[in-house]
Write an enzyme that holds these catalytic residues in place. Structure first.
Site, PDB file in Angstrom:
ATOM      1  N   LYS A  77     -14.696   2.867  -2.552  1.00 50.49           N
ATOM      2  CA  LYS A  77     -12.867   2.993  -2.040  1.00 50.49           C
ATOM      3  C   LYS A  77     -11.863   2.626  -2.848  1.00 50.49           C
ATOM      4  CE  LYS A  77     -10.957   6.157   0.967  1.00 50.49           C
ATOM      5  NZ  LYS A  77     -10.566   6.385  -0.203  1.00 50.49           N
ATOM      6  N   LYS A 101     -10.047  -6.254   0.446  1.00 49.07           N
ATOM      7  CA  LYS A 101      -8.604  -4.971   2.010  1.00 49.07           C
ATOM      8  C   LYS A 101      -9.382  -4.457   2.988  1.00 49.07           C
ATOM      9  CE  LYS A 101      -5.416  -3.018  -0.310  1.00 49.07           C
ATOM     10  NZ  LYS A 101      -4.224  -1.883  -1.219  1.00 49.07           N
ATOM     11  N   LYS A 113     -11.489   1.194  -8.054  1.00 45.07           N
ATOM     12  CA  LYS A 113     -10.059   1.745  -8.010  1.00 45.07           C
ATOM     13  C   LYS A 113     -10.136   2.207  -9.301  1.00 45.07           C
ATOM     14  CE  LYS A 113      -5.313   1.110  -7.019  1.00 45.07           C
ATOM     15  NZ  LYS A 113      -5.295   0.989  -5.465  1.00 45.07           N
ATOM     16  N   THR A 197       0.404   3.683   5.488  1.00 43.29           N
ATOM     17  CA  THR A 197       0.589   2.682   4.213  1.00 43.29           C
ATOM     18  C   THR A 197       2.216   2.495   4.710  1.00 43.29           C
ATOM     19  OG1 THR A 197      -0.441   3.616   2.188  1.00 43.29           O
ATOM     20  CG2 THR A 197       0.318   1.673   2.099  1.00 43.29           C
ATOM     21  N   ASN A 228       6.688   5.999  -1.829  1.00 37.30           N
ATOM     22  CA  ASN A 228       5.878   6.215  -1.349  1.00 37.30           C
ATOM     23  C   ASN A 228       5.254   5.342   0.174  1.00 37.30           C
ATOM     24  OD1 ASN A 228       2.884   6.633   1.047  1.00 37.30           O
ATOM     25  ND2 ASN A 228       3.403   8.568   1.182  1.00 37.30           N
ATOM     26  N   SER A 356      -7.076   6.837   4.578  1.00 38.24           N
ATOM     27  CA  SER A 356      -7.872   7.103   4.855  1.00 38.24           C
ATOM     28  C   SER A 356      -9.402   7.195   5.302  1.00 38.24           C
ATOM     29  CB  SER A 356      -8.239   6.825   3.206  1.00 38.24           C
ATOM     30  OG  SER A 356      -7.309   6.528   2.210  1.00 38.24           O
TER      31      SER A 356
HETATM   32  N1  GLU Z   1      -3.856   3.582  -3.123  1.00 38.75           N
HETATM   33  C1  GLU Z   1      -3.932   2.805  -1.914  1.00 38.75           C
HETATM   34  C2  GLU Z   1      -4.293   1.600  -1.994  1.00 38.75           C
HETATM   35  O1  GLU Z   1      -4.265   0.816  -2.610  1.00 38.75           O
HETATM   36  C3  GLU Z   1      -5.226   3.571  -0.912  1.00 38.75           C
HETATM   37  C4  GLU Z   1      -6.374   3.574  -0.966  1.00 38.75           C
HETATM   38  C5  GLU Z   1      -7.543   4.627  -0.209  1.00 38.75           C
HETATM   39  O2  GLU Z   1      -6.633   5.211   0.372  1.00 38.75           O
HETATM   40  O3  GLU Z   1      -8.507   4.698  -0.905  1.00 38.75           O
HETATM   41  O4  GLU Z   1      -4.581   1.116  -0.873  1.00 38.75           O
END
Ligand code: GLU
Length: 423
Positions: A77, A101, A113, A197, A228, A356
């Site tokens: 993810k 995370k 990522k 976030t 955002n 998410s």
């Molecule tokens: N890009 C966001 C982060 O760095 C969200 C990642 C997601 O929702 O999968 O946490």
């Protein structure tokens, strides 16, 4: 006008930062050598080069990446970023941070990522759509609800996610909403995802202020970044009674010790394209909020902003990391010596991936929740994660970043141990 500090190669290398943070946690946990070597590197990295037809008929070649750091606890993810500075090493670091995370907030995902080296501002909307659909096709060999689920990150949004969802669905011959999160609600997105976030940053800010014995209305807050994460964090902490004294975006920053109205800032930026010239504020440059007089600093822009070059000048008592990787290990040491309380990125900005997760669950069940339900479930997860990390920090006398790492790495290491070595 660029105010980026001079690059000092090593300190600004995010992959080195991610690995050295992990090494420190592995040392504290006394992790065995094999697990250490597995977790300090990424499991899979994918590079693609692909053509996009421009509006003028010419063809431009782009490079993109998708990295899966670890999938022991569930599907990979993590977001996709469009930025000229994207590199494989940066994506590897960001993928590793996603693993930790997801483990810190204890949701059943691994970390990934992706990114494309591109300045999306140079592209028309049609070109952006073509780039997105072609990149989605390249990474479609990896993506799916049970394997790898992209989401928005820097310079990508709900529209980009909708194009990805449509592209994957067209390839498979049926709609696959759960293959990507951060979608518009019309195509299976979750209520509350856009704010998630920032909402998580706000929840962590309140929890940290409480721990430090400060009331929200006593807190002067500076925010770097007004995308955002930055703009919504600012709006939500202001709603809780904090005073926003400085904000910045990529073009510059503004300061007013008496407070800035976030609503007016959002309106102003939407109409003017930047914060420059906002009435009743002094211009301070885009790095200005980092060192301005304040109680709370929310870095919510790009990585490597708090370094050995400016950590001594930070005035805040509390730093809540909305961005990924805003602080280098050198700056972390300085903050620790100075007694500055840092809520690390892998905890502070985990609200996005948490909602998410809710979006993915709702898509799989085809049963959608109210915004209130989403926000309350998010609050419960963030408050529990904050309390767990704080408990580790107090118990083991570790800064919050290391406490979060200890919590996350021990969860991933336990899953690795339980699954055993294949074959
Ligand atoms: N890009 C966001 C982060 O760095 C969200 C990642 C997601 O929702 O999968 O946490």
């Amino acid at each position: 006008m660029t105010q980026a500090p001079p690059q000092t190669h090593l300190e600004d290398d995010e992959w080195r930062t991610a690995q050295s943070q992990f090494d420190a946690a592995a040392e504290i946990l006394g992790l065995d050598q094999g697990t250490r070597e597995i977790l300090r590197d990424v499991q899979r990295e994918f590079t693609c080069t692909f053509p996009v037809e421009k509006d003028d008929g010419g063809v431009e070649i782009f490079t993109g990446y998708r990295v899966q750091h670890n999938i022991t606890r569930g599907p990979a993810k993590g977001g996709l970023r469009y930025h000229p500075d994207v590199s494989l090493d940066e994506v590897k670091a960001l993928a590793m941070w996603m693993t930790w995370k997801c483990a810190v907030v204890n949701i059943p995902f691994g970390g990934a990522k992706g990114g494309v080296i591109v300045d999306p501002k140079r592209l028309s909307k049609r070109e952006l759509e073509k780039l997105t659909r072609r990149f989605a096709t390249e990474i479609s060999v990896l993506v799916g609800p049970d394997r790898d689920i992209p989401a928005p990150d820097m310079n990508t949004d709900g529209q980009v996610m909708a194009w990805i969802m449509d592209t994957i669905s067209m390839h498979r011959g049926f709609s696959v909403p759960a293959a990507v999160t951060g979608k518009p609600v019309e195509v299976g997105g979750s209520l509350g995802r856009v704010e998630a976030t920032g909402r998580g940053v706000m929840i962590c800010t309140l929890a940290a202020l409480k721990h430090l014995g400060m009331k929200p209305h006593q807190a002067r807050v500076a925010v770097q970044g007004f995308g955002n994460v930055g703009s919504i964090s600012a709006k939500l902490v202001e709603e809780q009674g904090c005073r926003i004294v400085a904000v910045s975006d990529e073009f510059g920053g503004i300061h007013n010790p008496d407070g800035l109205s976030v609503k007016k800032l959002i309106e102003y930026r939407a109409s003017q394209g930047s914060l420059k010239g906002f009435h009743g504020a002094v211009e301070i440059g885009r790095s200005g909020p980092l060192t301005v007089e304040c109680d709370v600093l929310i870095p919510a822009a790009v990585g490597n902003q708090l370094t050995s070059r400016n950590a001594e000048d930070v005035k805040a008592k509390l730093i809540v990391e909305g961005a990924n990787g805003p602080t280098t290990p050198e700056a972390d040491k300085i903050f620790e010596t100075r007694g500055i309380f840092v809520v690390p990125d892998i905890l502070a900005n985990a609200g996005g991936v948490t909602v998410s997760y809710f979006e993915w669950v709702q898509d799989l069940q085809a049963f959608f929740w109210s915004e209130h339900e989403v926000n309350e479930k998010l609050r419960a997860i963030m408050e529990r994660a904050f309390a767990e990390v704080l408990a580790v920090s107090l118990d083991k006398k570790l800064p919050m970043r290391m406490a979060a790492y200890v919590q996350a790495v021990s969860r991933v290491a336990a899953a690795t141990r339980d699954r055993g070595l294949y074959p």
